[in-house]
Write a protein that holds these residues in place. Structure first.
Motif, PDB file in Angstrom:
ATOM      1  N   THR A   1       0.849  -1.181   0.000  1.00  0.00           N
ATOM      2  CA  THR A   1       0.000   0.000   0.000  1.00  0.00           C
ATOM      3  C   THR A   1       0.893   1.241   0.000  1.00  0.00           C
ATOM      4  OG1 THR A   1      -0.081   0.192   2.410  1.00  0.00           O
ATOM      5  CG2 THR A   1      -1.733  -1.232   1.351  1.00  0.00           C
ATOM      6  N   ARG A   2       0.308   2.364  -0.336  1.00  0.00           N
ATOM      7  CA  ARG A   2       1.059   3.621  -0.311  1.00  0.00           C
ATOM      8  C   ARG A   2       1.545   3.913   1.113  1.00  0.00           C
ATOM      9  NH1 ARG A   2       0.794   9.345  -0.468  1.00  0.00           N
ATOM     10  NH2 ARG A   2       1.921  10.166  -2.287  1.00  0.00           N
ATOM     11  N   LYS A   3       0.695   3.650   2.086  1.00  0.00           N
ATOM     12  CA  LYS A   3       1.044   3.883   3.482  1.00  0.00           C
ATOM     13  C   LYS A   3       2.233   3.027   3.901  1.00  0.00           C
ATOM     14  CE  LYS A   3      -1.051   3.989   8.118  1.00  0.00           C
ATOM     15  NZ  LYS A   3      -2.310   3.756   8.886  1.00  0.00           N
ATOM     16  N   GLU A   4       2.244   1.786   3.470  1.00  0.00           N
ATOM     17  CA  GLU A   4       3.339   0.881   3.832  1.00  0.00           C
ATOM     18  C   GLU A   4       4.663   1.337   3.235  1.00  0.00           C
ATOM     19  OE1 GLU A   4       1.002  -3.402   4.302  1.00  0.00           O
ATOM     20  OE2 GLU A   4       1.690  -2.746   2.322  1.00  0.00           O
ATOM     21  N   ILE A   5       4.650   1.699   1.972  1.00  0.00           N
ATOM     22  CA  ILE A   5       5.907   2.052   1.321  1.00  0.00           C
ATOM     23  C   ILE A   5       6.453   3.386   1.802  1.00  0.00           C
ATOM     24  CG2 ILE A   5       5.111   3.255  -0.772  1.00  0.00           C
ATOM     25  CD1 ILE A   5       7.053   1.339  -2.294  1.00  0.00           C
ATOM     26  N   LEU A   6       5.562   4.280   2.233  1.00  0.00           N
ATOM     27  CA  LEU A   6       6.018   5.566   2.772  1.00  0.00           C
ATOM     28  C   LEU A   6       6.695   5.421   4.130  1.00  0.00           C
ATOM     29  CD1 LEU A   6       3.089   7.951   1.774  1.00  0.00           C
ATOM     30  CD2 LEU A   6       5.482   8.165   1.059  1.00  0.00           C
ATOM     31  N   LYS A   7       6.522   4.279   4.768  1.00  0.00           N
ATOM     32  CA  LYS A   7       7.177   4.036   6.054  1.00  0.00           C
ATOM     33  C   LYS A   7       8.653   3.657   5.888  1.00  0.00           C
ATOM     34  CE  LYS A   7       3.082   2.583   8.686  1.00  0.00           C
ATOM     35  NZ  LYS A   7       2.428   1.445   9.417  1.00  0.00           N
ATOM     36  N   VAL A   8       9.062   3.332   4.666  1.00  0.00           N
ATOM     37  CA  VAL A   8      10.456   2.970   4.411  1.00  0.00           C
ATOM     38  C   VAL A   8      11.298   4.240   4.415  1.00  0.00           C
ATOM     39  CG1 VAL A   8      12.059   1.881   2.806  1.00  0.00           C
ATOM     40  CG2 VAL A   8       9.710   1.014   3.012  1.00  0.00           C
ATOM     41  N   LYS A   9      12.313   4.282   5.251  1.00  0.00           N
ATOM     42  CA  LYS A   9      13.156   5.479   5.343  1.00  0.00           C
ATOM     43  C   LYS A   9      13.850   5.735   4.011  1.00  0.00           C
ATOM     44  CE  LYS A   9      16.692   7.794   8.084  1.00  0.00           C
ATOM     45  NZ  LYS A   9      17.621   7.698   9.229  1.00  0.00           N
ATOM     46  N   GLY A  10      13.706   6.969   3.527  1.00  0.00           N
ATOM     47  CA  GLY A  10      14.286   7.343   2.243  1.00  0.00           C
ATOM     48  C   GLY A  10      13.269   7.407   1.127  1.00  0.00           C
ATOM     49  N   ILE A  11      12.000   7.049   1.442  1.00  0.00           N
ATOM     50  CA  ILE A  11      10.936   7.077   0.434  1.00  0.00           C
ATOM     51  C   ILE A  11       9.933   8.155   0.795  1.00  0.00           C
ATOM     52  CG2 ILE A  11       9.096   5.746  -0.630  1.00  0.00           C
ATOM     53  CD1 ILE A  11      11.182   3.895  -1.109  1.00  0.00           C
ATOM     54  N   GLY A  12       9.857   9.164  -0.060  1.00  0.00           N
ATOM     55  CA  GLY A  12       8.858  10.203   0.102  1.00  0.00           C
ATOM     56  C   GLY A  12       7.744  10.036  -0.910  1.00  0.00           C
ATOM     57  N   ASN A  13       6.912  11.053  -1.036  1.00  0.00           N
ATOM     58  CA  ASN A  13       5.733  10.957  -1.901  1.00  0.00           C
ATOM     59  C   ASN A  13       6.067  10.616  -3.348  1.00  0.00           C
ATOM     60  OD1 ASN A  13       3.367  11.555  -0.243  1.00  0.00           O
ATOM     61  ND2 ASN A  13       4.266  13.573   0.063  1.00  0.00           N
ATOM     62  N   GLU A  14       7.001  11.349  -3.935  1.00  0.00           N
ATOM     63  CA  GLU A  14       7.300  11.140  -5.354  1.00  0.00           C
ATOM     64  C   GLU A  14       7.896   9.758  -5.602  1.00  0.00           C
ATOM     65  OE1 GLU A  14      10.171  12.935  -8.883  1.00  0.00           O
ATOM     66  OE2 GLU A  14       9.733  14.193  -7.136  1.00  0.00           O
ATOM     67  N   THR A  15       8.830   9.355  -4.750  1.00  0.00           N
ATOM     68  CA  THR A  15       9.452   8.039  -4.922  1.00  0.00           C
ATOM     69  C   THR A  15       8.434   6.924  -4.703  1.00  0.00           C
ATOM     70  OG1 THR A  15      11.564   8.949  -4.171  1.00  0.00           O
ATOM     71  CG2 THR A  15      11.345   6.552  -4.178  1.00  0.00           C
TER      72      THR A  15
END
Length: 238
Positions: A137-151
């Motif tokens: 999910t978008r929420k899950e991947i945004l929790k990865v350090k170094g990943i912001g909205n665009e990435t």
């Protein structure tokens, strides 16, 4: 906010530049419609890519490496990584990063911010290992350090074929020049403008972002932005 011009601009760009076939893959024997960089891994008209986890992960790596640098630099880094790992699997990336961090850093140094990106790549590798064959999910991947909205949206759109519109600096330059947004508008507001006004179609989502980049390289790379942009002059809001 409904605005029919958002889709109309897409139609004009598509007619002018044709499909772009993003995201390019290093070991795919395709073409290069953009003439940017050297690899021919663009899969024009084939929206079934990526077709395996190695390709998904390669796209994720590229999305991280392209932060604050040019695609040509990313390409060099990917080629360097390809030379020192068996394949673009999460385990192979972690193996080289843990076993010889300096060799790993040297491979991606051309993409800049080497200390940060080397850690971010390890973070996404661990995330993919834990993910297995699921779609994040978008929420899950945004929790990865170094990943912001665009990435996050780049990975979701191109690696996992999720309809998440990618907003980059070119998007904001182009559409603020045309008058549809303020350049200072936050990411999610600009993203919503597009998602409210284009069909929920993976081909359109992928091509629109790629076409904005292709057009903007010509007219929105250097200030003053928009000089001689005759193609979209009829879409400028008063």
């Amino acid at each position: 906010m409904r605005n029919k011009n958002i889709k109309a601009i897409y139609d004009i760009l598509l007619e002018e530049y044709s499909p772009q076939g993003w995201w390019p893959l290093l070991n795919y024997d395709g073409i290069n419609p953009t003439k940017t960089g050297s690899i021919n891994g663009y899969h024009v008209g084939d929206y079934d890519f990526p077709k395996n986890q190695a390709q998904e992960f390669e796209i994720a790596i590229g999305a991280i490496l392209t932060q604050n640098t040019t695609w040509q630099s990313v390409e060099k880094a990917l080629i360097n990584l390809n030379d020192i790992v068996d394949n673009f699997s999460p385990k192979s990336i972690l193996k080289i990063a843990i076993g010889d961090i300096e060799k790993f850093k040297n491979a991606i140094r051309c993409a800049g911010f080497v200390n940060q990106k080397s850690q971010y790549l390890q973070n996404i590798a661990k995330f993919f290992i834990d993910l297995g064959d699921k779609t994040p999910t978008r929420k899950e991947i945004l929790k990865v350090k170094g990943i912001g909205n665009e990435t996050a949206d780049s990975i979701l759109l191109y690696a996992f074929k999720q309809n998440e519109f990618v907003v980059d600096a070119y998007t904001k330059r182009l559409f603020s020049y045309l008058g549809y947004i303020d350049f200072k508008d936050n990411y999610l507001k600009v993203k919503k403008l597009f998602e409210d006004n284009i069909p929920n179609n993976i081909a359109i989502y992928q091509e629109y972002h790629a076409l904005i980049v292709e057009h903007s390289k010509r007219y929105y790379s250097k200030q003053p932005y928009g000089v001689n942009d005759k193609l979209l002059e009829n879409f400028i809001l008063d």
